[in-house]
Design a protein around this motif. Structure first.
Motif, short mmCIF file in Angstrom:
data_model
loop_
_atom_site.label_atom_id
_atom_site.label_comp_id
_atom_site.label_asym_id
_atom_site.label_seq_id
_atom_site.Cartn_x
_atom_site.Cartn_y
_atom_site.Cartn_z
N GLN A 1 27.65 37.82 40.86
CA GLN A 1 28.85 37.95 40.05
C GLN A 1 29.47 39.34 40.18
N GLU B 1 30.41 39.37 30.54
CA GLU B 1 29.77 38.14 31.03
C GLU B 1 30.79 37.04 31.27
N THR B 2 31.70 36.83 30.31
CA THR B 2 32.69 35.77 30.43
C THR B 2 33.67 36.08 31.55
N ARG C 1 31.88 35.24 34.78
CA ARG C 1 31.76 33.78 34.98
C ARG C 1 33.11 33.17 35.34
N GLN D 1 33.77 33.91 38.88
CA GLN D 1 32.87 33.12 39.73
C GLN D 1 33.41 31.72 39.97
#
Length: 366
Positions: free
Chosen positions: A11, A137-138, A141, A144
């Protein structure tokens, strides 16, 4: 630690790929084609090799001080001078954020020239403010998911433009000698200096001991994604005409006509810009407010998000007067600024960090 989230090595690399690729497609192409003409692809390869100096330096610096960001390293381990350099990095992050926001507005004004610039600025600032608020994190993601979609669309666009390209326009190789290639290579090296933003993210990577391989691999992927866009417009329009285009890839995409079903591929280019710039601005926006919060020893960076959103919007609107000034900034300021902040300073800092590490055992023994 202000940031509680964790992201994977993959990521992290994907964030770097998206962030660098979009700025390369939008504006760096024009710079390198102007400087190196049909040999721009050679300049891209050489510049990537040189750019790895900065990539390795910021990664090694982070590994010397595990668990802390670039700003924390400077404020805690390098004294008063380190604090000064840390403030410079915060200003640099701010400049990169407003550059991305303004690029978003200028790119969309090419398609919707009657819409005021402030409207586009408001859209991208709201989108990125939300992404930064929900956390690293979001953001990772989300990227990704969208990056493979962008790559798939880019491959389709390349295939659909093949019939309009004449790759003999890339000849002669070394047609103007090495100096223009060298100048273009320096510009590409400066572009890779943007990897320095990873200094704000690497402490939150799950496997930091293996991140150097990931970052080098990400740099190679960025190069691959850059070679097509830098050769495509030259093959389609010729080096002189491609150098005069404000957004070469956009001009190439507008030549696509896939029959009655899809005949407005510029809309797909707009989606590419939106997603790419959204991620790029969010990454630097995150680094800016996280670093500011750490500099002032705040418990959370979220209280800074809204005030900085206003500063970013105003800064993007006042940054330059028009696209011509934006181009001048890329040619005259962006290159030396990135070489200083993304290449030279990380190398100097990692060398000093090694000296500090060598001295510390001697100090303990004495």
């Amino acid at each position: 630690m202000i940031e509680k989230g964790r992201i994977s090595n993959i990521q992290t690399g994907m964030l770097a790929v998206t962030s660098l690729t979009i700025i390369g497609h939008l504006i760096l192409l024009t710079v390198v084609i102007n400087q190196s003409q049909q040999d721009g692809w050679i300049a891209a390869i050489l510049g990537t090799i040189l750019g790895l100096i900065g990539v390795v330096a910021i990664t090694k610096l982070s590994q010397h001080f595990p668990g802390v960001t670039l700003i924390e390293i400077l404020f805690k381990h390098f004294g008063t001078l380190g604090k000064f350099i840390g403030v410079l990095y915060l200003v640099y992050f701010y400049i990169m954020v407003i550059l991305g926001v303004r690029l978003f507005g200028e790119a969309y004004r090419m398609m919707m020239f009657e819409t005021p610039l402030w409207a586009f600025t408001l859209v991208i600032v709201l989108l990125t403010t939300y992404l930064v608020f929900i956390g690293l994190e979001t953001l990772a993601r989300t990227n990704q998911i969208v990056l493979p979609i962008i790559v798939f669309i880019a491959i389709i666009v390349v295939l659909l433009t093949m019939g309009n390209k004449d790759y003999s326009n890339l000849l002669p190789v070394f047609g103007q000698g090495f100096p223009p290639i060298g100048v273009g290579a320096i510009s590409v090296m400066a572009w890779f200096g943007e990897f320095v933003i990873l200094g704000m993210i690497l402490p939150y990577v799950q496997r930091p001991q293996k991140i150097l391989k990931t970052n080098i691999f990400a740099a190679v992927i960025v190069l691959i994604f850059f070679l097509g866009p830098i050769t495509g417009p030259i093959a389609m329009f010729g080096p002189q005409e491609a150098a005069r285009l404000p957004f070469p890839t956009f001009s190439a995409v507008r030549y696509i006509n896939a029959g009655e079903i899809i005949n407005r591929f510029d809309a797909i280019a707009a989606i590419f810009w939106t997603v790419g710039l959204m991620v790029r601005v969010s990454v630097f926006y995150y680094g800016l407010i996280l670093g500011t919060a750490q500099a002032f020893n705040l418990r959370s960076y979220r209280s800074l998000i809204i005030p900085f959103a206003w500063l970013i919007a105003v800064g993007a609107l006042l940054f330059i007067r028009d696209f011509m000034e934006l181009t001048e900034f890329m040619f005259e300021t962006y290159i030396p600024l990135n070489i200083l902040m993304g290449i030279a300073l990380p190398v100097i800092l990692v060398l000093f960090a090694r000296r500090l590490k060598k001295k510390s055992p001697q100090t303990k023994q004495s």
